[in-house]
Motif scaffolding. Structure first.
Motif, PDB file in Angstrom:
ATOM      1  N   ASN A 204      -6.080  -3.798   1.918  1.00 19.36           N
ATOM      2  CA  ASN A 204      -5.475  -3.143   0.933  1.00 19.36           C
ATOM      3  C   ASN A 204      -5.756  -1.729   0.949  1.00 19.36           C
ATOM      4  O   ASN A 204      -7.067  -1.605   0.780  1.00 19.36           O
TER       5      ASN A 204
ATOM      6  N   ILE B 271      -0.501  -0.035   0.192  1.00 18.11           N
ATOM      7  CA  ILE B 271       0.070  -0.557   1.085  1.00 18.11           C
ATOM      8  C   ILE B 271      -0.756  -1.963   1.340  1.00 18.11           C
ATOM      9  O   ILE B 271      -1.919  -2.035   1.146  1.00 18.11           O
ATOM     10  N   ASP B 272      -0.306  -2.911   1.887  1.00 19.78           N
ATOM     11  CA  ASP B 272      -0.905  -4.121   2.270  1.00 19.78           C
ATOM     12  C   ASP B 272      -0.391  -4.554   3.700  1.00 19.78           C
ATOM     13  O   ASP B 272       0.611  -4.819   3.969  1.00 19.78           O
ATOM     14  N   VAL B 273      -1.777  -4.621   4.585  1.00 18.87           N
ATOM     15  CA  VAL B 273      -1.220  -4.879   6.085  1.00 18.87           C
ATOM     16  C   VAL B 273      -1.973  -6.221   6.164  1.00 18.87           C
ATOM     17  O   VAL B 273      -3.274  -6.188   6.159  1.00 18.87           O
ATOM     18  N   GLU B 274      -0.916  -7.213   6.793  1.00 20.26           N
ATOM     19  CA  GLU B 274      -1.818  -8.419   7.060  1.00 20.26           C
ATOM     20  C   GLU B 274      -2.197  -8.547   8.660  1.00 20.26           C
ATOM     21  O   GLU B 274      -1.170  -7.984   9.553  1.00 20.26           O
TER      22      GLU B 274
END
Lengths: 193, 673
Positions: free
Chosen positions: B490, B500-503
């Motif tokens: 995050n 923004i949320d990057v997995e």
């Protein structure tokens, strides 16, 4: 994925919409599509801001070319193609002249306008212009005020275009028909009512 | 002893420097000059735009001759900058160079009181008055020359220390290279590839390691630590602790009469050793025996026993057989060597990034550090070069790289400085996963990409073109999916202006660097200062980046501050060059600021002897009396003995009691006699 909550009040729902960017909500292929059509390596943008700084449209509008370049790389296809700002570029090419990474942001914008048009997302003024070209060969056809001014300057009332040689209008229409431009403009405008 | 001139009356010349507008911008030079000319003993007061320029220096020489000066005062910048310049000018004019005194009216005055011109001018007058008072009592002093031992020592066997040792040794100087680990190579030997050329780190390092091992002028002392340091430039006595290795080299075996014996690196002992423990070279990611080498390319190729874990079963002794290399009862030994100059190259450690809880290092399985990544991606590493997720051994496809992990952090937990090489190695890591793992996507979370070096920006361009995703935003936190062990990164995409949320499958933290654990103890032994953040302090950040304020001790590499391999090697070559100068000259001049015993008054009480921090004092018999004697070369002029002596029998040259009292009087009495 964006978190959806069920609000009865739709205004409230819109205002409180989850605007966080989640990778799965994006289209990683979008940048490739834009690059293919625009013929410019948009993925090399390093977000310096020279483009927005050069843009004559930016100080007078919400149009931010740098932000569009960022959104391309994040794959925010939906958001870009439905954004009315996409149509505020004057295609002056100042950004393209000055980009330190030698990109053509203007061409990326044109590519995305093409993609939007495929979905019938085109503003009225652009559609009306298409119709005007079909009708007269001109986006801005000649008019009486113009004719008077031309005569005053010692010119022919009509310029050396389809206005003087209407027999060439047929060729222009042929090209437009080939791409179905007029037909599509008519259709979209009719649907809009 | 050169001739000491006698003067009847002090005749002082005062020279006030404008330093362009640096001083003249806030201090009224004319007023200071006029004031100076009213002071007792002042026979000439002058000014100049730049006193340090040739015409400025000439003014000093001319005044000495014309006015028969006995002392010179220059009111200008810090003595650290121009004292040597003006001493030389004083000498040029025919006076003893120590008949010069400097009044600092720039760093300690005009620069700090830029907007208070009146007060600054008053303060400058005070400074000039104090300097004149001292200058009136200055005496001729003769510097002492001491011979320089034709040997050097380098502490730390990483790439910086190795380079410094090679340069010194190749310049014909006997060089002791001291390394605390069993092998030289340092951090660079743990790296897989180097940016921006993508050279294999070991491939470019091992030839240097071999050169060091083979060089006839280098005495390589691995598994050795500095225990004590005595002496001064030209004559350091360094006591080394050779830690008990438990394994003899062929040379050591020969010395003991075991002809043809000693360790040949065959590794039979390792096979039979029953003790298994984590390998620190692999950051604990692979096992190691109690008798070990870190990796195949160690230099020297000699096994070492870790006596903390060895159970002394003796299996290794049996299998070693006739070579008789193993001594299970080995003890640490000590050796003192004499060297003229010393280069410190003590390197760095990785900041314990688990202290930044928000990124979950040591809490989430799939969050690793960059150095761990180096070992995992390295073909000779614990996984044979296959990058895997610690949680399940799967190959990660999406990898997040967190830059500034602990750097540029003023919370007190992290480090306030930029660690300088993390941007570049993270770009390299991104390249490596794109190259090794089909379809892999690196996400680089950054605040700035600092690609400052030669071909670095081009490297950044290349990696972006290869498909690395750049997200401008410092990672706020990382959350683990408890089921998949994937990680959600995050932050704000500051260029998009949205959270923004990057997995990702794996996170690599580009952890900050900090001075190596032993740096603090080592620097105290050598009397070297450090800055607030612990990095060793150079003599001048721009004009003397390799030197320290301790004469004869120089710095190379990251111990002085974060730097990449090219910068480390360059500084090492600079430090080696600086360290070779006194050795090649053969002798050094010491400033004559030492203590002098006034033997007529000395009662021989000996109180001063133990107070001296430098063991420079001793009691001797002279003409039937016991008096104190100073070893001038050892004395640093600290004044501890002089301040303490109950009989006032110790004179501190250039800082005598009358001189200091005159300065204090001049200040307190405001010029009144």
């Amino acid at each position: 994925m964006a978190v959806k909550k069920d609000y009865k009040d739709q205004t409230l729902a819109e205002r409180l919409r989850d605007r966080k960017y989640y990778v799965p909500d994006s289209n990683p292929e979008f940048v490739k599509e834009v690059e293919k059509i625009g013929q410019t390596p948009a993925h090399m943008c390093f977000q310096c801001g020279t483009c927005t700084g050069s843009c004559p449209s930016a100080p007078r509008s919400t149009y931010r070319i740098r932000l569009f370049m960022r959104k391309i790389n994040l794959g925010l296809e939906e958001e870009i193609l439905t954004d009315p700002d996409l149509w505020l570029c004057t295609t002056c090419y100042s950004c393209t002249d000055r980009c330190p990474r030698d990109l053509a942001p203007t061409d990326a914008i044109m590519a995305m306008r093409n993609l939007a048009a495929r979905r019938d997302i085109v503003p009225r003024n652009f559609l009306k212009t298409a119709q005007a070209i079909y009708a007269s060969g001109h986006g801005v056809p000649n008019n009486d005020a113009n004719r008077a001014a031309r005569v005053k300057l010692g010119l022919d009332a009509e310029p050396d275009t389809t206005h003087k040689y209407p027999e060439y209008l047929e060729g222009i229409r042929k090209i437009m028909d080939h791409y179905g431009l007029k037909e599509r403009a008519d259709k979209i405008l009719a649907e809009e009512g | 002893m050169a001739e000491v001139k006698k003067y009847e009356e002090p005749r002082i010349g005062v020279f006030v420097c404008h330093c362009g507008t640096n001083i003249a911008g806030s201090i009224d030079i004319k007023a200071v000059m006029e004031y100076a000319s009213t002071l007792p003993n002042v026979v000439i007061a002058d000014d100049y735009q730049y006193m340090c320029s040739t015409p400025g220096q000439n003014k000093i020489g001319e005044a000495i001759e014309e006015q028969k000066l006995t002392g010179v005062v220059v009111a200008a910048c810090s003595p650290r900058l121009h004292e040597p310049t003006f001493r030389a000018a004083t000498k040029e004019g025919g006076l003893n160079p120590f008949r010069f005194e400097m009044a600092n009216i720039r760093e300690q005055n005009s620069w700090v009181h830029m907007h208070q011109p009146e007060e600054a001018t008053d303060k400058a007058k005070d400074a000039v008055r104090i300097a004149v008072a001292k200058a009136s009592l200055l005496e001729d002093l003769i510097p002492k020359s001491v011979p320089v031992e034709r040997a050097a020592m380098v502490v730390g066997g990483g790439v910086g220390g190795m380079q410094a040792a090679l340069d010194l040794a190749s310049a014909g100087i006997k060089t002791y290279l001291v390394e605390k680990e069993p092998s030289i190579g340092g951090k660079m030997s743990q790296l897989d590839k180097t940016f921006p050329t993508l050279d294999c780190s070991q491939c470019i390092l091992t030839p240097k390691m071999v050169d060091v091992y083979r060089h006839e002028n280098i005495e390589l002392l691995t598994y050795t630590e500095v225990e004590a340091v005595e002496g001064y430039i030209g004559n350091f006595d360094v006591t080394l602790r050779k830690k008990a290795r438990g394994v003899m080299t062929p040379d050591e075996a020969t010395e003991r009469g075991i002809i043809g014996g000693g360790c040949n690196g065959c590794g039979d002992c390792e096979d039979v050793c029953p003790v298994i423990r984590p390998n620190p070279f692999e950051l604990g990611m692979s096992p190691m025996k109690a008798i070990y080498i870190y990796h195949a390319q160690v230099s020297p190729l000699i096994y070492t026993i870790d006596f903390d874990s060895c159970v002394k079963c003796g299996l290794c002794v049996d299998v070693c057989g006739d070579k008789k290399a193993i001594e299970l009862d080995a003890q640490d030994t000590f050796e003192t060597v004499k060297v003229g100059t010393i280069v410190l190259a003590t390197g760095y450690d990785i900041f314990p990034v688990e202290e930044k809880h928000e990124w979950g290092y040591k809490n989430y399985d799939n969050v690793i550090t960059s150095l761990e990544f180096e070992r995992l991606i390295c073909a000779s590493g614990p996984t044979g070069g296959h990058l895997i997720r610690p949680s399940d051994g799967a190959t990660p496809k999406k990898v997040g790289f967190v830059l500034c992990a602990g750097s540029r952090d003023n919370t007190g937990v992290g480090k306030p400085y930029c660690s300088r090489f993390c941007c570049m190695y993270s770009l390299k890591h991104a390249h490596q996963i794109i190259e090794k793992i089909p379809g892999a996507v690196p996400y680089i979370f950054y605040m700035d990409i600092r690609s400052f070096g030669k071909m670095y920006e081009e490297f950044y361009y290349r990696i972006q073109d290869e498909g690395a995703k750049f997200i401008r935003g410092r990672v706020a936190n990382i959350q683990e999916d408890p089921v998949t062990k994937n990680l959600h990164i995050n932050t704000e995409d500051t260029l998009l202006g949205r959270p923004i949320d990057v997995e990702v499958d794996m996170v690599v933290l580009a952890a900050a660097v900090q001075p190596a654990a032993e740096t603090e103890a080592t620097r105290r032994l050598f009397g070297v200062s450090c800055s607030q953040d612990g990095w060793l302090l150079e003599a001048h950040p721009k004009l003397n980046p390799c030197g320290t304020t301790t004469a004869g001790v120089y710095l190379a590499g990251v111990c002085q501050g974060p730097k990449d391999i090219p910068d480390t090697v360059a500084q090492a070559e600079g430090a080696a060059s600086a360290a070779s100068i006194p050795i090649h000259r053969g002798e050094v001049e010491l400033e004559p600021y030492f203590a002098v015993c006034i033997e007529d008054i000395c009662a021989g009480c000996g109180m001063c002897i133990n107070l001296c921090p430098y063991q420079a004092l001793a009691l001797v018999e002279k003409d039937g009396r016991t008096v104190m004697q100073v070893t001038e070369a050892k004395c640093k002029g600290c004044g501890t003995c002089g301040g303490f002596c109950p009989g006032g029998a110790i004179r501190m040259q250039h800082f005598t009691t009358p001189q200091i009292v005159a300065q204090i009087d001049a200040f307190l009495l405001g010029g009144e006699q």
